[in-house]
Structure formats: structure tokens, C-alpha cells
Scaffold this motif. Structure first.
Motif, PDB file in Angstrom:
ATOM      1  N   ALA A 167       0.827  -1.334  -0.098  1.00  0.00           N
ATOM      2  CA  ALA A 167       0.034  -0.075  -0.018  1.00  0.00           C
ATOM      3  C   ALA A 167       0.963   1.224   0.028  1.00  0.00           C
ATOM      4  CB  ALA A 167      -0.995   0.053   1.130  1.00  0.00           C
ATOM      5  N   ILE A 168       2.100   1.151   0.793  1.00  0.00           N
ATOM      6  CA  ILE A 168       2.695   2.298   0.789  1.00  0.00           C
ATOM      7  C   ILE A 168       3.722   2.556  -0.560  1.00  0.00           C
ATOM      8  CG2 ILE A 168       4.855   3.380   1.888  1.00  0.00           C
ATOM      9  CD1 ILE A 168       4.100   2.005   4.231  1.00  0.00           C
ATOM     10  N   ALA A 169       3.855   1.636  -1.081  1.00  0.00           N
ATOM     11  CA  ALA A 169       4.755   1.640  -2.482  1.00  0.00           C
ATOM     12  C   ALA A 169       3.626   2.013  -3.671  1.00  0.00           C
ATOM     13  CB  ALA A 169       5.348   0.440  -2.914  1.00  0.00           C
ATOM     14  N   THR A 170       2.391   1.808  -3.498  1.00  0.00           N
ATOM     15  CA  THR A 170       1.369   2.067  -4.502  1.00  0.00           C
ATOM     16  C   THR A 170       1.071   3.632  -4.226  1.00  0.00           C
ATOM     17  OG1 THR A 170       0.478  -0.131  -4.614  1.00  0.00           O
ATOM     18  CG2 THR A 170      -0.715   1.680  -5.358  1.00  0.00           C
ATOM     19  N   VAL A 171       0.724   4.019  -3.326  1.00  0.00           N
ATOM     20  CA  VAL A 171       0.282   5.405  -2.838  1.00  0.00           C
ATOM     21  C   VAL A 171       1.447   6.265  -3.376  1.00  0.00           C
ATOM     22  CG1 VAL A 171       0.665   5.604  -0.272  1.00  0.00           C
ATOM     23  CG2 VAL A 171      -0.898   6.658  -1.363  1.00  0.00           C
ATOM     24  N   ASN A 172       2.577   5.854  -2.953  1.00  0.00           N
ATOM     25  CA  ASN A 172       3.956   6.528  -3.194  1.00  0.00           C
ATOM     26  C   ASN A 172       4.056   6.850  -4.904  1.00  0.00           C
ATOM     27  OD1 ASN A 172       4.720   7.404  -0.736  1.00  0.00           O
ATOM     28  ND2 ASN A 172       6.052   5.783  -0.623  1.00  0.00           N
ATOM     29  N   LEU A 173       3.722   5.628  -5.626  1.00  0.00           N
ATOM     30  CA  LEU A 173       3.831   6.038  -6.959  1.00  0.00           C
ATOM     31  C   LEU A 173       2.704   6.639  -7.601  1.00  0.00           C
ATOM     32  CD1 LEU A 173       5.211   4.838  -9.439  1.00  0.00           C
ATOM     33  CD2 LEU A 173       3.694   2.884  -9.419  1.00  0.00           C
ATOM     34  N   LEU A 174       1.779   6.586  -6.828  1.00  0.00           N
ATOM     35  CA  LEU A 174       0.513   7.478  -7.611  1.00  0.00           C
ATOM     36  C   LEU A 174       0.904   8.993  -7.146  1.00  0.00           C
ATOM     37  CD1 LEU A 174      -2.585   5.633  -6.119  1.00  0.00           C
ATOM     38  CD2 LEU A 174      -1.646   5.752  -8.352  1.00  0.00           C
ATOM     39  N   GLY A 175       1.741   9.195  -6.046  1.00  0.00           N
ATOM     40  CA  GLY A 175       2.136  10.976  -5.861  1.00  0.00           C
ATOM     41  C   GLY A 175       3.155  11.143  -6.866  1.00  0.00           C
ATOM     42  N   CYS A 176       4.094  10.261  -7.131  1.00  0.00           N
ATOM     43  CA  CYS A 176       5.104  10.481  -7.997  1.00  0.00           C
ATOM     44  C   CYS A 176       4.432  10.882  -9.644  1.00  0.00           C
ATOM     45  CB  CYS A 176       6.090   9.217  -8.362  1.00  0.00           C
ATOM     46  SG  CYS A 176       7.136   8.950  -6.893  1.00  0.00           S
ATOM     47  N   LEU A 177       3.412  10.169  -9.980  1.00  0.00           N
ATOM     48  CA  LEU A 177       2.676  10.376 -11.250  1.00  0.00           C
ATOM     49  C   LEU A 177       1.971  11.831 -11.201  1.00  0.00           C
ATOM     50  CD1 LEU A 177       1.130   6.808 -11.724  1.00  0.00           C
ATOM     51  CD2 LEU A 177       2.832   7.887 -13.123  1.00  0.00           C
ATOM     52  N   ALA A 178       1.375  12.026  -9.961  1.00  0.00           N
ATOM     53  CA  ALA A 178       0.656  13.502  -9.783  1.00  0.00           C
ATOM     54  C   ALA A 178       1.691  14.514 -10.000  1.00  0.00           C
ATOM     55  CB  ALA A 178      -0.042  13.523  -8.357  1.00  0.00           C
ATOM     56  N   PHE A 179       3.004  14.353  -9.381  1.00  0.00           N
ATOM     57  CA  PHE A 179       3.986  15.290  -9.413  1.00  0.00           C
ATOM     58  C   PHE A 179       4.427  15.496 -10.865  1.00  0.00           C
ATOM     59  CE2 PHE A 179       6.480  16.593  -5.380  1.00  0.00           C
ATOM     60  CZ  PHE A 179       5.326  16.846  -4.663  1.00  0.00           C
ATOM     61  N   GLY A 180       4.624  14.345 -11.549  1.00  0.00           N
ATOM     62  CA  GLY A 180       5.019  14.566 -12.896  1.00  0.00           C
ATOM     63  C   GLY A 180       4.068  15.000 -13.700  1.00  0.00           C
ATOM     64  N   ALA A 181       2.690  15.026 -13.684  1.00  0.00           N
ATOM     65  CA  ALA A 181       1.918  15.546 -14.203  1.00  0.00           C
ATOM     66  C   ALA A 181       1.789  17.072 -14.082  1.00  0.00           C
ATOM     67  CB  ALA A 181       0.532  15.065 -13.974  1.00  0.00           C
ATOM     68  N   SER A 182       1.950  17.466 -12.933  1.00  0.00           N
ATOM     69  CA  SER A 182       2.164  18.799 -12.352  1.00  0.00           C
ATOM     70  C   SER A 182       3.043  19.461 -13.279  1.00  0.00           C
ATOM     71  CB  SER A 182       2.312  19.100 -10.988  1.00  0.00           C
ATOM     72  OG  SER A 182       2.566  20.422 -10.520  1.00  0.00           O
ATOM     73  N   ALA A 183       4.421  18.936 -13.219  1.00  0.00           N
ATOM     74  CA  ALA A 183       5.535  19.193 -14.319  1.00  0.00           C
ATOM     75  C   ALA A 183       5.326  19.562 -15.502  1.00  0.00           C
ATOM     76  CB  ALA A 183       6.774  18.660 -13.716  1.00  0.00           C
ATOM     77  N   VAL A 184       4.550  18.603 -16.029  1.00  0.00           N
ATOM     78  CA  VAL A 184       4.171  18.673 -17.635  1.00  0.00           C
ATOM     79  C   VAL A 184       3.220  19.870 -17.823  1.00  0.00           C
ATOM     80  CG1 VAL A 184       2.775  17.146 -19.471  1.00  0.00           C
ATOM     81  CG2 VAL A 184       4.489  16.391 -17.929  1.00  0.00           C
ATOM     82  N   ALA A 185       2.223  19.874 -16.846  1.00  0.00           N
ATOM     83  CA  ALA A 185       1.046  20.918 -17.118  1.00  0.00           C
ATOM     84  C   ALA A 185       1.956  22.333 -16.988  1.00  0.00           C
ATOM     85  CB  ALA A 185       0.012  20.711 -15.936  1.00  0.00           C
ATOM     86  N   SER A 186       2.760  22.367 -15.909  1.00  0.00           N
ATOM     87  CA  SER A 186       3.318  23.876 -15.884  1.00  0.00           C
ATOM     88  C   SER A 186       4.035  24.094 -17.390  1.00  0.00           C
ATOM     89  CB  SER A 186       4.358  23.746 -14.814  1.00  0.00           C
ATOM     90  OG  SER A 186       5.498  22.859 -14.684  1.00  0.00           O
TER      91      SER A 186
END
Length: 225
Positions: free
Chosen positions: A162-181
Motif C-alpha cells: 500500500a505504501i509503495a502504491t500510494v507513493n507511486l501515485l504521488g510520483c505520477l501526480a508530481f510528474g503531471a504537475s511538471a508537464v502541466a506547468s
């Protein structure tokens, strides 16, 4: 981006500090993108919260790096600061994560003095932010693979998974933020700003959940002698 813990020769409180520092850093990245918070404290303080959050991430990632490279060693050995273990997936994950936090240090520090309208914004702020997001994504994926045991493995019904999965989702969201910016960098466009802020806050929320889950995850494991 906290990963799961492994017994080491470091003090037993090290894992607690890793979780606490990741949680505090995540909280900074969670509140700083909120428009109401930015209006309340002003852009200067808001940027400072981002910078402090990045420093907390780096401190936690540094401790996690030390814990990873010293795991499994016999008591009495000198603490190692650097190793070369390319066959260990944990070595890659923690090392790339630490590198990513350093990029975020550069991004958040430069953002204190470089505005969106500056022609040097992409070079000084966006590029380090993108590199940091890429590092986090690689690190999160490697940690996920380490837990699931397969490059495309499904999450297991364990706290560690669960920890690894939720962290990976967080990384994807940070990546989406960088792309959007970068993709929608229209200055003053409330929609583009909302996308960037929402993805950043979502990623931070995932990291916060992962960090908080480290406390019970660590409590379940026996302490190293």
C-alpha cells in the motif's frame, strides 16, 4: 517519497525520523499550492513553504539512503556514506530519490527570486522541477517493483505494498504537475494554474499518506539488535 523500511545498524529512531520528515515535507507541498493559503500568507511566504518542504524531503531521503546502504550489515561496522551496488533495486530507488530532492531544492529556491514572466524561468526553475519529478517517478516505480516482485505486478494486500502504491501515485501526480506547468504555461490563466496546483497537492497528499503509513509499518517489524 518514503519507501518501506529495512533493519539496519542505524539508531532505531532513524525510521521514525524518516517518516516524520517525509510527512512534514509532504504537508508543506500540500498546503502551499492552495490558493487560499497563498493569498493569506503572500507569495514570498508561500514560496518559502515550498522551499522548506523540499529541504525536509532531502533530509528524509538522505536518512533513507543511509538506511538502505547500511541495511543487513553486522553490528560494529562503520557507518557507510556511499556504496556502489547497482544490482540492488533499493540502492537505485533511494539514490535516485535523493537526487530528485536535490533538484526540487534548486527549483524551489530559484522560484523565490525568478518570476513566471522571466525569460530564464524554464532554465532555472522548470527544468530542475521536471528532472526532480522524473527522478521521483523512477524511484517510485523501482520501489513498487521491489515490493510486488514484478515490473507489472499488481499491488499485494500488505501494508508495504500500500505504501509503495500510494507513493507511486504521488510520483505520477508530481510528474503531471511538471508537464502541466510547461504545456499550459499561460501566465495569468487560472485554469492552467489550477491544474498545476491540483496535481502538486494531490501528489503531496499521496506522499503524506505513504509517510503516515510508515509508522504502523515500522511498528510491525522487530527492532534490530
Amino acid at each position: 517519497m518514503p519507501a518501506t523500511r529495512h533493519p539496519t545498524k542505524l539508531p532505531s529512531r532513524t525510521s521514525w525520523w524518516i517518516a516524520a520528515l517525509f510527512a512534514a515535507g509532504s504537508a508543506c507541498f500540500l498546503v502551499a499550492p492552495i490558493p487560499a493559503f497563498a493569498r493569506l500568507v503572500g507569495p514570498g511566504v508561500d514560496g518559502l513553504v515550498f522551499f522548506v518542504g523540499s529541504l525536509l524531503f532531502t533530509t528524509a531521503a538522505g536518512l533513507q539512503w543511509l538506511e538502505t546502504i547500511n541495511s543487513g550489515r553486522e553490528p560494529g561496522h562503520r557507518l557507510r556514506l556511499l556504496t556502489f551496488e547497482p544490482r540492488r533495486i533499493g540502492w537505485w530507488s533511494s539514490g535516485v530519490q535523493l537526487l530528485g530532492t536535490l533538484f526540487f531544492n534548486a527549483t524551489t529556491f530559484r522560484a523565490l527570486r525568478v518570476g513566471l514572466e522571466s525569460p530564464d524561468y524554464d532554465r532555472l526553475v522548470w527544468r530542475p522541477d521536471a528532472l526532480g519529478s522524473i527522478c521521483f517517478l523512477i524511484s517510485g516505480y523501482l520501489a513498487y517493483v521491489q515490493v510486488t516482485g514484478h515490473p507489472l505486478g499488481r499491488p499485494r494486500r500488505t501494508l508495504e505494498s500500500a505504501i509503495a502504491t500510494v507513493n507511486l501515485l504521488g510520483c505520477l501526480a508530481f510528474g503531471a504537475s511538471a508537464v502541466a506547468s510547461y504545456v499550459v504555461p499561460s501566465v495569468g490563466d487560472e485554469r492552467s494554474t489550477a491544474v498545476v496546483n491540483s496535481c502538486t497537492a494531490l501528489g503531496a497528499l499521496c506522499f503524506l499518506i505513504g509517510a503516515l503509513l510508515l509508522f504502523p509499518e515500522r511498528a510491525r517489524k522487530p527492532r534490530p539488535e
